[in-house]
Design a protein around this motif. Sequence first.
Motif, mmCIF file in Angstrom:
data_model
loop_
_atom_site.group_PDB
_atom_site.id
_atom_site.type_symbol
_atom_site.label_atom_id
_atom_site.label_comp_id
_atom_site.label_asym_id
_atom_site.label_seq_id
_atom_site.Cartn_x
_atom_site.Cartn_y
_atom_site.Cartn_z
ATOM 1 N N GLU A 131 0.848 -1.199 0.000
ATOM 2 C CA GLU A 131 0.000 0.000 0.000
ATOM 3 C C GLU A 131 0.885 1.251 0.000
ATOM 4 N N ASP A 170 -4.372 4.011 -3.135
ATOM 5 C CA ASP A 170 -4.159 2.683 -2.544
ATOM 6 C C ASP A 170 -3.772 1.686 -3.633
ATOM 7 N N ASP A 191 -5.293 -1.046 -4.682
ATOM 8 C CA ASP A 191 -6.379 -1.421 -5.594
ATOM 9 C C ASP A 191 -6.541 -0.406 -6.714
ATOM 10 N N LYS A 228 -3.648 -0.973 -9.180
ATOM 11 C CA LYS A 228 -3.884 -2.172 -9.994
ATOM 12 C C LYS A 228 -4.951 -1.910 -11.046
ATOM 13 N N ASP A 229 -6.050 -1.267 -10.644
ATOM 14 C CA ASP A 229 -7.153 -0.988 -11.556
ATOM 15 C C ASP A 229 -6.685 -0.152 -12.741
ATOM 16 N N TRP A 248 -2.798 -9.366 -13.763
ATOM 17 C CA TRP A 248 -1.890 -9.029 -12.663
ATOM 18 C C TRP A 248 -1.189 -10.309 -12.237
#
Length: 109
Positions: free
Chosen positions: A67, A77, A79, A82-83, A94
């Motif tokens: 994080e 963050d 997520d 990654k998105d 991923w």
Amino acid sequence: MTTYPEKTCDIDRLVRHPKLVAAAISGQKTQQRRDGVYAYPGETFELEGIPFIVTALERQSLGEMSEEDALAEGYPDLDAYKDLIMKMHPGMTWDNDHLVWVHCFKRND
């Protein structure tokens, strides 16, 4: 002394997206992950006329990303990081074992 592979791209392409440039200028972004080497420690580059220096270059797997690393990349963050990466690279999955080069930098003014 650490030996690095040959560069795969020019240092001026390290940070390009306008939102990430703004995050680097404000000090929120201090890392950039790339598949190849764009810069070596000690090299300098400019973003909108502001000088930066590369402070470290490390090899890391995507699965090792924390994080804290996502924050250093300029994202709220992991997520969100990654998105966005998945949206930028259609068809990519991923892979926690995928190795990237982490370019660490700071303002040099």
